[in-house]
Every structure is written in C-alpha cells, then in structure tokens.
Write an enzyme that holds these catalytic residues in place. Sequence first.
Site, PDB file in Angstrom:
ATOM      1  N   PRO A  49       0.792  -1.218   0.000  1.00  0.00           N
ATOM      2  CG  PRO A  49      -0.887  -1.543   1.597  1.00  0.00           C
ATOM      3  CD  PRO A  49       0.378  -2.154   1.065  1.00  0.00           C
ATOM      4  CG  ASN A  50      -0.424   4.333   1.043  1.00  0.00           C
ATOM      5  OD1 ASN A  50      -1.333   4.868   0.422  1.00  0.00           O
ATOM      6  ND2 ASN A  50      -0.615   3.761   2.221  1.00  0.00           N
TER       7      ASN A  50
ATOM      8  NE  ARG B 140       3.939   6.773   1.448  1.00  0.00           N
ATOM      9  CZ  ARG B 140       4.102   5.569   1.993  1.00  0.00           C
ATOM     10  NH1 ARG B 140       4.589   4.564   1.257  1.00  0.00           N
ATOM     11  NH2 ARG B 140       3.783   5.347   3.236  1.00  0.00           N
TER      12      ARG B 140
ATOM     13  CG  ASN C 101       8.394  -1.719   0.660  1.00  0.00           C
ATOM     14  OD1 ASN C 101       7.830  -1.863   1.746  1.00  0.00           O
ATOM     15  ND2 ASN C 101       8.930  -0.575   0.289  1.00  0.00           N
TER      16      ASN C 101
ATOM     17  CB  ALA D 173       1.087   0.072   6.252  1.00  0.00           C
TER      18      ALA D 173
ATOM     19  CG  ASP E  49      -0.026 -17.308   8.168  1.00  0.00           C
ATOM     20  OD1 ASP E  49       1.001 -17.429   8.867  1.00  0.00           O
ATOM     21  OD2 ASP E  49      -1.178 -17.274   8.661  1.00  0.00           O
TER      22      ASP E  49
ATOM     23  CG  HIS F 210      10.897  -1.902   5.092  1.00  0.00           C
ATOM     24  ND1 HIS F 210       9.542  -1.879   4.892  1.00  0.00           N
ATOM     25  CD2 HIS F 210      11.182  -3.059   5.722  1.00  0.00           C
ATOM     26  CE1 HIS F 210       9.026  -2.991   5.401  1.00  0.00           C
ATOM     27  NE2 HIS F 210      10.001  -3.716   5.901  1.00  0.00           N
TER      28      HIS F 210
ATOM     29  NE  ARG G 236       9.386   6.412   8.906  1.00  0.00           N
ATOM     30  CZ  ARG G 236       8.471   6.160   7.956  1.00  0.00           C
ATOM     31  NH1 ARG G 236       8.695   5.192   7.066  1.00  0.00           N
ATOM     32  NH2 ARG G 236       7.363   6.870   7.905  1.00  0.00           N
TER      33      ARG G 236
END
Length: 145
Positions: free
Chosen positions: A10-11, A18, A74, A77, A87, A100, A107
């Site tokens: 996501p993102n 971002r 990657n 989140a 899994d 990452h 962070r």
Amino acid sequence: MKKILVINGPNINLLGIREKDIYGKCDFASLCAYIKKEAAKLELKVEIVQSNHEGEIVDAIQKAYGVYDGIVINPAALTHYSIAVLDALKAVNIPAIEVHLSNIHAREEFRHKSVTASGCIGQICGLGFVGYALALKALAGYKAE
Ligand code: DQA
C-alpha cells in the site's frame, strides 16, 4: 535465467508525492525503471506488482508458487500487522527478501516490528531504491541449503 517477483504494498504507488522527506522525490515509475535496469544487469527476469489491498498481495505471493525463483517484497504498512502476508510467504516457501525504503528502526515505535520478516531470508531497510538492487543481487546468488 532466474525469475524474480517484486511486490510493493500500500501507498508505494504514491512515491514522489508522499512524505518526500522520508521516501524521496522519485516516483513509482522511476522505481520500476530502476528495478528493471538492475535486474537486467544481473540477468534476472523480473515482474513488478503493486497493490493497496492485503488480499491482492496474498494472491500475488500464492500465484508466485512454482513460477518464480525469488520474491522481493516491500509490504509497506502490511509489514507491521499482516499475518496473512507472513503466512503466504511461509506457504509458498520461495526465497524472499523484505525491503524498506526508509529505516523503519529509526522511525516510530510501531514501525520497528516486522511481522513479515520472519517469512523472509533477510531484510534490507533504509537504503532507498538501492535496497531493491541489493535484494535482487542476493537472490541472484542465493542457493537453498
Ligand atoms: C515502508 C515503511 C513502512 O513502515 C511504511 O508503512 C511504508 C513504506 C518503506 O519502504 O520504508 O509504506 O515499507
């Protein structure tokens, strides 16, 4: 020629928009171009996927079974909470490396823990795009014990 699947969560599609102070100014298209260039140098066949949906990431990992020799992931989140992604990585048992862009350990506290890394042979973080190239290099030379 080894086949590697690069999965982005996501993102990651919003790179260049971002939090540029953390993820840099380069966009997702330039990340994909970089990955393809580095894969070509290593004589790897590479496919890149990105999804904002946990189930689609699980589907991509499942579909890699019997098709790909390695996974660079990657999980974004999802790293911090997705037991489903963990899994799936364990189920297919394809050598996977978690990447990452940012240094998750420098962070917020909630980013320090990866639930998905234990389904991977290794983790690289904090090196920006270079992390993907290093993961490809490691998979190119990887032989299961
Ligand atoms: C990230 C780090 C995660 O904590 C975050 O949720 C992301 C990107 C990284 O590449 O640095 O979306 O995986």
